[in-house]
Design an enzyme around this catalytic site. Structure first.
Site: not given
Length: 406
Positions: A227-228, A254, A346, A349
Site C-alpha cells: 500500500s503506502t 492499494h 498502512m 490488510d
C-alpha cells in the site's frame, strides 16, 4: 503540530490550501513556494514535516524538485496531480521516487476544494506519519551492502569465480540493445538525479540464482500485497526479478482507478519480466506480473492446469478494493507452491489472508521495518508470527527467487 510547506505555481491554489491548513489545530503553514526550485530552497530553509507539491510548475517542475528533495532532505511529500493521462503517468513517477500519496485535481484544477477538503487533510495527516527518512536511510544501507557484495564477488580469485560463474548465469546482465525496453515511456525529460536513482534501483550485477521456466518452480505462484510506499517498493523488487522467472506474479497495490495502468506500464518499461494491469480472464504465465486494477478485487482461480485472473467489484474489504486479503484468500489453496510477500503499507490488510496461506503450507516474506515507508502491513504479519523471512526491500527479489526454487 505538522509543519507544512505548500508548493504550487497557482496563487489561488496556494491561498486556498494555506487557508485550509491554517484552519486546522494540528497544522502550521511554514511557507509557500511558487515553483520547484523555490520549493527546494524553502525545504532547506524551513525543514518542514510535510510538503504538498504540484506536479506541473515552471522553472523546475514537481518531479525534478522531488528528485532533488529526496536526495538532500528526504521527507513526506503529497503530490497534486490532474486526472489526465499525462497527470497519472507523472504521479506514478512521483510515487516511484518516494512521494507518499497524491491528491487528484478534479477537472485539472481544484475549483471546488470544499468537495475534497477531508480527503486532503486525511492524506496529509497520514503522510506526515510516514517514516520517509528512516526508510530511505535503510534502503540506501541495503543498497550499499548489495554493492559491497558485488565488489567482493569481483575480487574473488579467478579460479573460484570461474567455477561459480559456470554454476549460474546472471539474470541482471544488461540486455542487448535490440531487446532493451524503452526507458522513460512518458516522454518526460530526465533529471540526472532520477537517472542516478534508476541505476541504483535497477541493478545489473547482483543476482539471485537464475531459474528456468521448464525447471524448478514452474508450478509456483508469487502473490504480493502493498500500500503506502508501494510503488517505490514494487519498483525495487520487480526490476530485480529475472526475465525467466518460472512462475507468474500477482500484485495488489492499494490505488484508485486510472493509476494502476500507468504503474504497470512504468514497471514494464524498467523490468525484465513483463508487467501489465490485470484483465479478467488473463491466464497467468511464467515471467509475467499482473497488477490488480484500481477499484477491482483480484482473485486467482484454477482451471485444470491453468491459473486465471478473476476480477470483481464485490464490496470493499477493510475499506480496500482491491484488497490484499481478497487476493491472499484466493491463492491460499496453492499451498506449498505459493510465495506470499507483504510490503510497506498502512494498517493490516493481508494479515488474515496470510494466516490462511500459512495454514495451507505457503511461504511468506515480509519487508523489514528499516526500509518500509509505513511499517504497518508487514509489521502486522511479523507480529502475528506469520513471516518465514523478514528482508529489506532490496533483498526481496532474491528471496522470492530462492523460495521459488525450493
Amino acid at each position: 503540530m505538522i509543519r507544512i510547506l505548500i508548493a504550487d505555481d497557482s496563487a489561488f491554489m496556494r491561498k486556498v490550501l494555506t487557508d485550509l491548513f491554517k484552519a486546522q489545530p494540528d497544522f502550521e503553514v511554514v511557507g509557500t513556494a511558487i515553483n520547484g526550485r523555490d520549493a527546494v530552497e524553502k525545504v532547506k530553509k524551513y525543514h518542514p514535516d510535510l510538503l504538498t507539491l504540484d506536479v506541473q510548475m515552471p522553472v523546475m517542475d514537481g518531479l525534478d524538485a522531488l528528485a532533488v528533495i529526496m536526495e538532500i532532505a528526504p521527507m513526506p511529500v503529497v503530490m497534486l496531480s490532474s486526472l489526465t493521462k499525462e497527470g497519472t503517468d507523472e504521479t506514478i513517477r512521483a510515487l516511484s521516487l518516494g512521494a507518499i500519496d497524491f491528491i487528484s485535481k478534479a477537472g485539472g484544477s481544484i475549483s471546488r476544494i470544499d468537495t475534497i477538503e477531508e480527503d486532503i487533510l486525511a492524506k496529509c495527516r497520514a503522510a506526515a506519519k510516514a517514516n520517509v527518512r528512516s526508510a530511505m536511510k535503510g534502503t540506501r544501507a541495503a543498497e550499499l551492502a548489495e554493492k559491497e557484495r558485488r565488489a567482493k564477488e569481483k575480487s574473488e580469485p579467478p579460479r573460484m569465480r570461474h567455477v561459480e560463474l559456470k554454476a549460474r548465469t546472471n539474470p541482471f546482465a544488461a540486455k542487448p540493445a535490440a531487446e532493451e525496453k524503452k526507458t522513460n515511456p512518458f516522454g518526460h525529460r530526465e533529471n540526472p538525479l532520477l537517472q542516478k536513482r534508476r541505476q541504483v534501483l535497477t541493478p545489473h550485477a547482483q543476482a539471485a540464482p537464475n531459474v528456468k521456466a521448464s525447471g524448478a518452480g514452474s508450478s509456483k505462484l508469487v502473490a504480493i500485497g502493498t500500500s503506502t510506499g508501494g510503488p517505490q517498493a514494487l519498483q525495487s523488487v520487480i526490476t530485480r526479478l529475472p526475465g525467466d522467472l518460472p512462475c507468474g506474479v500477482v500484485v495488489v497495490q492499494h490505488m484508485p482507478p486510472g493509476f494502476t495502468k500507468s504503474l504497470a506500464n512504468r514497471l514494464d518499461s524498467l523490468s525484465k519480466v513483463s508487467v501489465k494491469e490485470a484483465e479478467d480472464g488473463d491466464v497467468i504465465e511464467p515471467g509475467h506480473v499482473y497488477i490488480a486494477p484500481g477499484n477491482y478485487h483480484m482473485r486467482v482461480a484454477s482451471e485444470g492446469s491453468k491459473r486465471k485472473i478473476v476480477l470483481s467489484q464485490d464490496p470493499p474489504v477493510g475499506n480496500h478494493r482491491p484488497a490484499v486479503n481478497v487476493l491472499y484468500d484466493s491463492v491460499a489453496p496453492v499451498g506449498k507452491n505459493l510465495v506470499a510477500v507483504i510490503m510497506t503499507g498502512m494498517g493490516c490488510d493481508g494479515t488474515e489472508g496470510m494466516k490462511k496461506i500459512k495454514a495451507q503450507g505457503g511461504y511468506s516474506i515480509a519487508q523489514d521495518e528499516s526500509t518500509s515507508v509505513v511499517y504497518g502491513m508487514p509489521k502486522s504479519v511479523v507480529d502475528a508470527g506469520l513471516a518465514d523471512e523478514v528482508r529489506p526491500v532490496t533483498d526481496i527479489a532474491r528471496a522470492i527467487v530462492a523460495a521459488v526454487e525450493k
